[in-house]
Design a protein around this motif. Structure first.
Motif, short mmCIF file in Angstrom:
data_model
loop_
_atom_site.label_atom_id
_atom_site.label_comp_id
_atom_site.label_asym_id
_atom_site.label_seq_id
_atom_site.Cartn_x
_atom_site.Cartn_y
_atom_site.Cartn_z
N GLU A 166 0.84 -1.20 0.00
CA GLU A 166 0.00 0.00 0.00
C GLU A 166 0.87 1.25 0.00
O GLU A 166 1.86 1.34 0.73
N ASN A 167 0.50 2.20 -0.83
CA ASN A 167 1.24 3.46 -0.95
C ASN A 167 2.70 3.23 -1.36
O ASN A 167 3.56 4.07 -1.09
N GLY A 168 2.97 2.10 -1.97
CA GLY A 168 4.34 1.83 -2.40
C GLY A 168 4.73 2.66 -3.61
O GLY A 168 3.89 2.99 -4.45
N ASN A 169 6.00 2.98 -3.71
CA ASN A 169 6.50 3.78 -4.82
C ASN A 169 7.46 2.93 -5.65
O ASN A 169 8.50 2.48 -5.16
N ALA A 170 7.09 2.71 -6.92
CA ALA A 170 7.94 1.94 -7.84
C ALA A 170 8.25 0.55 -7.29
O ALA A 170 9.37 0.04 -7.43
N ALA A 171 7.28 -0.04 -6.63
CA ALA A 171 7.48 -1.39 -6.11
C ALA A 171 7.44 -2.39 -7.25
O ALA A 171 6.86 -2.14 -8.30
N ASN A 172 8.07 -3.53 -7.04
CA ASN A 172 8.10 -4.58 -8.05
C ASN A 172 7.88 -5.91 -7.36
O ASN A 172 8.76 -6.41 -6.66
N ASP A 173 6.68 -6.47 -7.49
CA ASP A 173 6.35 -7.72 -6.83
C ASP A 173 6.11 -8.81 -7.87
O ASP A 173 5.40 -8.60 -8.84
N THR A 174 6.72 -9.97 -7.65
CA THR A 174 6.56 -11.08 -8.57
C THR A 174 6.14 -12.33 -7.80
O THR A 174 6.79 -12.71 -6.83
N PHE A 175 5.03 -12.91 -8.22
CA PHE A 175 4.57 -14.18 -7.66
C PHE A 175 4.76 -15.23 -8.75
O PHE A 175 4.03 -15.24 -9.74
N LYS A 176 5.75 -16.09 -8.56
CA LYS A 176 6.12 -17.05 -9.60
C LYS A 176 5.99 -18.47 -9.05
O LYS A 176 6.51 -18.78 -7.99
N GLY A 177 5.26 -19.30 -9.77
CA GLY A 177 5.06 -20.66 -9.29
C GLY A 177 4.35 -20.65 -7.96
O GLY A 177 4.69 -21.39 -7.04
N TYR A 178 3.33 -19.78 -7.83
CA TYR A 178 2.65 -19.56 -6.55
C TYR A 178 1.43 -20.47 -6.44
O TYR A 178 0.54 -20.43 -7.27
N GLY A 179 1.39 -21.30 -5.39
CA GLY A 179 0.22 -22.12 -5.14
C GLY A 179 0.01 -23.24 -6.14
O GLY A 179 -1.07 -23.81 -6.21
N GLY A 180 1.05 -23.56 -6.93
CA GLY A 180 0.91 -24.61 -7.93
C GLY A 180 0.76 -25.98 -7.29
O GLY A 180 1.33 -26.26 -6.24
N ASP A 181 -0.03 -26.83 -7.93
CA ASP A 181 -0.25 -28.20 -7.46
C ASP A 181 -0.80 -28.24 -6.04
O ASP A 181 -0.65 -29.23 -5.33
N GLY A 182 -1.41 -27.17 -5.59
CA GLY A 182 -1.94 -27.13 -4.24
C GLY A 182 -3.28 -27.86 -4.12
O GLY A 182 -4.01 -28.00 -5.09
N ASN A 183 -3.58 -28.31 -2.92
CA ASN A 183 -4.85 -28.97 -2.65
C ASN A 183 -5.71 -28.06 -1.78
O ASN A 183 -5.38 -27.78 -0.64
N VAL A 184 -6.80 -27.58 -2.32
CA VAL A 184 -7.74 -26.67 -1.63
C VAL A 184 -7.01 -25.46 -1.04
O VAL A 184 -7.14 -25.18 0.16
N PRO A 185 -6.19 -24.76 -1.85
CA PRO A 185 -5.52 -23.58 -1.31
C PRO A 185 -6.49 -22.40 -1.21
O PRO A 185 -7.43 -22.29 -2.00
N GLN A 186 -6.25 -21.53 -0.26
CA GLN A 186 -7.09 -20.33 -0.11
C GLN A 186 -6.18 -19.13 0.10
O GLN A 186 -5.39 -19.10 1.04
N ASN A 187 -6.30 -18.17 -0.80
CA ASN A 187 -5.45 -16.99 -0.72
C ASN A 187 -6.33 -15.75 -0.76
O ASN A 187 -7.21 -15.64 -1.60
N ASN A 188 -6.06 -14.84 0.13
CA ASN A 188 -6.87 -13.63 0.24
C ASN A 188 -5.98 -12.41 0.10
O ASN A 188 -5.09 -12.18 0.93
N PHE A 189 -6.17 -11.65 -0.98
CA PHE A 189 -5.41 -10.42 -1.21
C PHE A 189 -6.35 -9.25 -0.96
O PHE A 189 -7.29 -9.03 -1.71
#
Length: 622
Positions: A272-295
């Protein structure tokens, strides 16, 4: 009175000079000369002899679960429990009674002026650590590995540091019931990096909370690589106020939560309120069983930020993701979702308030699924491509989360048959029953969760709170059709339940060891209990709780078997297993793992399974 009791113990012990015969029926008072007759173990032996009208090889097994408390300690803690004073003595109580408790980590003002390498270390509170630390690096290597009930707290860690690096390598791997807290971690730090590698891999019931993590950081990079890989269950990870007001801070989540089972991640006020932030989600939650993610409030009011979700939730089974107020009111934010939500079994993704009020944003979705819902999102600057109308896979891929061998058909229980043995190892913390004199005085109901939390020092939103709440709710859940159930926290209560269902002529059995787990074994000599007839039995399965708690239940129309398990090559006996076959599965859910693995429907087939380590089965004596 207590002093008189202690004085009389040696004399009374000599009066009960008896012998235990080979772990079978425990006669003549039930305890040997070296065992005090007033301990919880001695009391259990007498209770067994009074209630059970049959010799049973399982008596020694049940006795091994009895409370290790001495007679004096048992009386003392029972008195404290009746006075609601146990919380004041919880560490002593947990240690003496062999309970599962998290240590109370108090604040510390300890400071380290030099770089430190922590190896083979756990149960520590790091407060004011590395504050205003210029340069250098701290290394946490093989930290809390293979631990049981691990809890660590990092508070005000690396605050206001400049160019300081923190490396967490092999942290809490293969541990059981882990709770990590990172509060005010790297706040206002300039430069440097935090590297989480092989973090909590193979953990059972993990919980990690990152709060005010890297807030107001300047150019500080965070990398999460193979984070909670192949982890099991757990309330998950919470990232609250992560990277808030950060400036040019890149964060990379690589192989995050891959191949994990029922993991939840909560990202609130992230970037929040970040300046020039760079976020990468790579291979996130792959092959998961009933995953729950809240953004929630993710990238809100950010300036020129770049967020990339690459191979997000690929091949996941079911699951639920929620994006609320994502990139809201941001300025020139670029967001890419590539291969998003390619589930093998339908899950759901909800985007609410997505890109609303944003200026000059570019949002790309490539290869995403029909199970995504977009509500109140920016109509311009959003590009959707390769929309998959169905994410439902098929065939054996869907069955990957049902362990091979966990369920099998009755026809497999024939001498000479090769069968895959699942992992029957007990992965729960080692605990003991409490004496009935103590457990009867402790609160145990959903209406008394607050009182239970007070007894076991469980804070709000803590791992222990979740463990307590889940266990109590499951115990109070109404029984299924034709099921008789009861949760028991003392061996005496288990005996009472078993005999109330089956009568007093009963035999207690359990699988002998974990030998043969996760490999093929050969079925040796098979014996059908009660002549192999359809009968009734009581099965007791462990529940995770501070003291040893079993969920015991009885369902009608079962067959119980005992079988030697052999090495397929040498034909030598390596184990002796107990299996139960449910002959009526008509009341089971259509999505039960047994049907996914065996390929059928409720009521169409019988389903068998082994009794796992430290679980047990009661049956009517032959």
């Amino acid at each position: 009175m207590l002093k008189q009791f202690v004085f009389l113990l040696p004399f009374l012990s000599r009066l009960y000079h008896v012998v235990i015969a080979g772990g079978e029926r425990l006669t003549n008072g039930g305890f040997s000369p070296e065992i005090n007759p007033f301990t919880p173990k001695a009391s259990l032996v007498r209770y067994w002899n009074k209630q059970i009208h049959h010799q049973s090889p399982g008596s020694a097994f049940l006795l091994s679960k009895a409370s290790p408390l001495t007679a004096v300690a048992s009386a003392t803690f029972a008195k404290l429990a009746s006075e609601n004073a146990l919380p004041d003595r919880l560490p002593d109580f947990c240690s003496a009674a062999n309970l599962f408790c998290f240590p109370d980590l108090g604040p510390t003002l300890e400071k380290h002026s030099n770089d430190v390498k922590f190896s083979v270390y756990d149960q520590r509170n790091f407060t004011n650590y590395g504050t205003i630390h210029p340069g250098g690096a701290d290394s946490f290597k093989k930290y809390s590995q293979n631990g049981n009930a691990v809890t660590d707290s990092f508070r005000r860690y690396s605050r206001d540091a400049a160019g300081h690096e923190d490396k967490f390598t092999g942290y809490a791997d293969n541990s059981n019931v882990v709770e990590e807290k990172f509060n005010s971690y790297g706040t206002s730090a300039t430069g440097g990096s935090g590297d989480f590698k092989n973090y909590q891999s193979g953990v059972n019931n993990p919980t990690t909370r990152f709060k005010a993590y890297s807030d107001e950081g300047n150019g500080r990079a965070q990398t999460f690589k193979t984070y909670t890989h192949e982890a099991n269950s757990g309330p998950g990870q919470s990232f609250t106020s992560y990277g808030k007001n950060g400036n040019g801070a890149p964060n990379e989540f690589s192989s995050y939560g891959v191949s994990s089972n029922v993991i939840g991640s909560d990202f609130s006020n992230y970037g929040e309120n970040g300046n020039a932030a760079n976020d990468t989600f790579k291979g996130y939650g792959g092959d998961g069983n009933v995953p729950q993610n809240n953004f929630k409030s993710y990238g809100a009011s950010g300036n020129a930020a770049v967020d990339t979700f690459l191979n997000y939730r690929d091949n996941a089974n079911v699951g639920d993701d929620s994006f609320s107020s994502y990139a809201k009111n941001s300025n020139f934010e670029k967001v890419d979702f590539v291969n998003y939500g390619k589930s093998i079994n339908p899950g759901s993704e909800s985007f609410s308030g997505y890109g609303k009020g944003a200026e000059g944003n570019k949002i790309d979705f490539k290869t995403y699924t029909q199970n995504s819902t977009f509500k109140d999102y920016a109509k311009t600057g959003v590009e959707f491509a390769k929309y998959n109308r169905s994410s439902l896979g098929g065939g054996k891929t869907v069955n990957k989360w049902v362990e091979p061998g966990k369920f099998f058909r009755e026809s497999m229980l024939k001498e000479g048959t090769l069968i895959w043995m699942p992992d029957i190892k007990d992965k729960m913390p080692k605990r003991s029953f409490l004496p009935r004199s103590i457990v009867s005085k402790l609160p145990f109901s959903t209406s008394k969760i607050a009182e239970i939390k007070r007894v076991f020092h469980a804070n709000d939103n803590s791992t222990m709170e979740g463990i307590i709440t889940d266990a109590v709710r499951e115990c109070e859940r109404p029984p299924t059709v034709s099921e008789t159930k009861r949760c028991v926290g003392s061996a005496e209560d288990m005996i009472d339940f078993a005999t109330s269902v089956l009568g007093r002529s009963v035999v207690l059995r359990t699988t002998e060891s974990v030998a043969g787990s996760k490999e093929k074994v050969m079925i040796g000599k098979v014996n059908g209990i009660n002549g192999g007839r359809v009968t009734k039995s009581v099965s007791c399965h462990q529940s995770l709780y501070p003291y040893l708690l079993y969920y015991c239940h009885s369902v009608p129309k079962v067959r119980v078997y005992e079988s030697d398990l052999l090495d397929p090559k040498s034909k030598a006996k390596i184990n002796h297993g107990i299996a139960i076959c449910h002959m009526d599965t008509s009341a089971w859910g259509a999505n039960h793992g047994a049907f996914m693995l065996l390929g059928s429907r409720p009521g169409q087939i019988e389903v068998c399974h082994w009794i796992f380590e430290n679980d047990m089965n009661w049956a009517i004596a032959d």
